[in-house]
Design a protein around this motif. Structure first.
Motif, PDB file in Angstrom:
ATOM      1  N   ALA A  40       0.835  -1.210   0.000  1.00  8.53           N
ATOM      2  CA  ALA A  40       0.000   0.000   0.000  1.00  8.53           C
ATOM      3  C   ALA A  40       0.867   1.257   0.000  1.00  8.53           C
ATOM      4  CB  ALA A  40      -0.929  -0.016   1.211  1.00  8.53           C
ATOM      5  N   LYS A  41       1.931   1.204   0.770  1.00  7.67           N
ATOM      6  CA  LYS A  41       2.817   2.365   0.870  1.00  7.67           C
ATOM      7  C   LYS A  41       3.477   2.654  -0.486  1.00  7.67           C
ATOM      8  CE  LYS A  41       5.867   4.420   4.217  1.00  7.67           C
ATOM      9  NZ  LYS A  41       6.743   4.230   5.355  1.00  7.67           N
ATOM     10  N   ASN A  70       0.793   3.816  -3.057  1.00 10.99           N
ATOM     11  CA  ASN A  70      -0.106   4.907  -2.653  1.00 10.99           C
ATOM     12  C   ASN A  70      -1.556   4.489  -2.476  1.00 10.99           C
ATOM     13  OD1 ASN A  70       1.607   7.122  -2.344  1.00 10.99           O
ATOM     14  ND2 ASN A  70       1.807   7.278  -4.584  1.00 10.99           N
ATOM     15  N   VAL A  71      -1.771   3.329  -1.907  1.00 10.38           N
ATOM     16  CA  VAL A  71      -3.140   2.923  -1.570  1.00 10.38           C
ATOM     17  C   VAL A  71      -3.399   3.413  -0.143  1.00 10.38           C
ATOM     18  CG1 VAL A  71      -4.739   0.991  -1.305  1.00 10.38           C
ATOM     19  CG2 VAL A  71      -2.895   0.851  -3.000  1.00 10.38           C
ATOM     20  N   PRO A  72      -4.462   4.204   0.040  1.00 11.41           N
ATOM     21  CA  PRO A  72      -4.659   4.826   1.361  1.00 11.41           C
ATOM     22  C   PRO A  72      -5.287   3.885   2.388  1.00 11.41           C
ATOM     23  CG  PRO A  72      -6.383   5.529  -0.135  1.00 11.41           C
ATOM     24  CD  PRO A  72      -5.489   4.609  -0.925  1.00 11.41           C
ATOM     25  N   LYS A 108      -4.397   3.778   9.075  1.00  8.13           N
ATOM     26  CA  LYS A 108      -3.148   3.854   9.830  1.00  8.13           C
ATOM     27  C   LYS A 108      -3.206   2.917  11.029  1.00  8.13           C
ATOM     28  CE  LYS A 108      -1.619   8.334   8.474  1.00  8.13           C
ATOM     29  NZ  LYS A 108      -0.965   9.561   8.902  1.00  8.13           N
ATOM     30  N   ASP A 119     -15.135   3.928   4.947  1.00  8.84           N
ATOM     31  CA  ASP A 119     -13.781   4.306   4.543  1.00  8.84           C
ATOM     32  C   ASP A 119     -13.682   4.421   3.016  1.00  8.84           C
ATOM     33  OD1 ASP A 119     -11.113   4.936   4.952  1.00  8.84           O
ATOM     34  OD2 ASP A 119     -10.454   2.844   5.010  1.00  8.84           O
ATOM     35  N   LYS A 172     -14.604  10.145   0.376  1.00 12.36           N
ATOM     36  CA  LYS A 172     -14.814  11.042   1.527  1.00 12.36           C
ATOM     37  C   LYS A 172     -15.957  12.033   1.303  1.00 12.36           C
ATOM     38  CE  LYS A 172     -11.314   8.738   2.571  1.00 12.36           C
ATOM     39  NZ  LYS A 172     -11.650   7.384   3.033  1.00 12.36           N
ATOM     40  N   ASP A 222     -13.361   6.590   9.014  1.00 10.52           N
ATOM     41  CA  ASP A 222     -11.931   6.907   8.953  1.00 10.52           C
ATOM     42  C   ASP A 222     -11.695   8.250   8.253  1.00 10.52           C
ATOM     43  OD1 ASP A 222      -9.202   6.420   9.351  1.00 10.52           O
ATOM     44  OD2 ASP A 222      -8.962   5.414   7.425  1.00 10.52           O
ATOM     45  N   ASN A 223     -10.521   8.800   8.459  1.00  7.99           N
ATOM     46  CA  ASN A 223     -10.029  10.000   7.751  1.00  7.99           C
ATOM     47  C   ASN A 223     -10.838  11.260   8.044  1.00  7.99           C
ATOM     48  OD1 ASN A 223      -9.897   7.467   5.577  1.00  7.99           O
ATOM     49  ND2 ASN A 223      -7.956   8.518   5.895  1.00  7.99           N
ATOM     50  N   HIS A 257      -5.724  14.104   6.615  1.00  8.82           N
ATOM     51  CA  HIS A 257      -4.322  14.558   6.567  1.00  8.82           C
ATOM     52  C   HIS A 257      -4.189  15.948   7.180  1.00  8.82           C
ATOM     53  CE1 HIS A 257      -4.684  11.396   3.654  1.00  8.82           C
ATOM     54  NE2 HIS A 257      -5.309  12.169   2.805  1.00  8.82           N
ATOM     55  N   ASP A 300      -5.569   8.981  10.970  1.00  7.25           N
ATOM     56  CA  ASP A 300      -6.023  10.140  10.201  1.00  7.25           C
ATOM     57  C   ASP A 300      -7.357  10.655  10.749  1.00  7.25           C
ATOM     58  OD1 ASP A 300      -5.743  12.053   8.198  1.00  7.25           O
ATOM     59  OD2 ASP A 300      -6.876  10.878   6.752  1.00  7.25           O
TER      60      ASP A 300
END
Ligand code: SAH
Ligand code: MG
Length: 204
Positions: free
Chosen positions: A26-27, A30-32, A35, A127, A130, A153-154, A158, A195
């Motif tokens: 994922a990192k 760039n798959v969100p 955390k 999730d 958004k 989530d989120n 950020h 997040d």
């Protein structure tokens, strides 16, 4: 310093150990994914509430679904609309041997066939897109079991939710948070972990 403290706590919590490979993927791509701090709270809620059924909106590569499935015995229904993600998630679910406990539904959550879902989820994890959070909430909250919990989530996005130049999306998240905060039927606890997580349950 803060990052160091978070890593220290994550190590104590043993988060990320089982599905480290997926977290790494994922990192790089760039798959969100959720955390570690947020995932830990979700795991705690699942275990402590003796959850039997989970609904997840937004599977991505299956990281959160697999992580949660690994700490309880029940069923996870998870909805994903992006065919690329569905393919990856399916492969990961098979690889780790969770085909019988994770039901991956390929659909736009806003158009999903409700006959594929249950009506008594102990945990609903929101999730996905958004900007659609209020819609997801209104659509899926009726499927919550009596003492169930909805986790979103989120919710600090950020940390942009407060920025003066905050994006349209950040403004939408702020609207969602205020919607939850003033909801007559649900109570929400807002946490800064990960997040940002909103933990919502029905008032008695
Ligand atoms: N829960 C995952 C991360 C999900 S990322 C984890 O923590 O491991 C968000 C995902 O939601 C993306 O893969 C995106 O394709 C999906 N998504 C966004 N809007 C959606 C919708 N309306 N219906 C279904 N999936 C959606
Ligand atoms: Mg997320």
């Amino acid at each position: 310093m803060k990052d160091k403290l978070i890593s220290y706590l994550n190590q104590l919590n043993h988060v990320n150990e089982d599905f480290q490979e997926l977290a790494n993927y994922a990192k790089i791509h760039n798959v969100p994914i959720i955390k570690a701090e947020g995932l830990n709270i979700l795991k705690f809620l699942v275990i402590k509430n003796k959850a039997k059924r989970i609904l997840e909106i937004g599977t991505a590569i299956g990281y959160s679904a697999l992580s949660l499935a690994s700490v309880f015995e029940g069923q996870v229904d998870t909805i994903e609309r992006n065919p690329e993600m569905v393919k990856l998630a399916k492969a990961n679910i098979e690889k780790y041997g969770y085909t019988y406990r994770i039901n991956l539904i390929e659909a736009d959550a806003l158009l999903v066939d409700f006959s594929l879902l249950k009506d008594n989820y102990d945990l609903i994890f929101i999730d996905a897109a958004k900007g659609q959070y209020p819609k997801f909430f209104n659509m899926f909250a009726p499927l919550l079991a009596h003492s169930g919990i909805i986790v979103t989530d989120n919710i600090i996005f950020h940390e942009s939710v407060l920025a003066e130049t905050s994006s349209r999306l950040a403004k939408k998240i702020d609207e969602y948070n205020k919607f939850l905060s003033s909801h007559p039927e649900y109570r929400t606890i807002f946490l800064a972990s990960g997040d940002g997580l909103a933990i919502t349950f029905k008032k008695d």
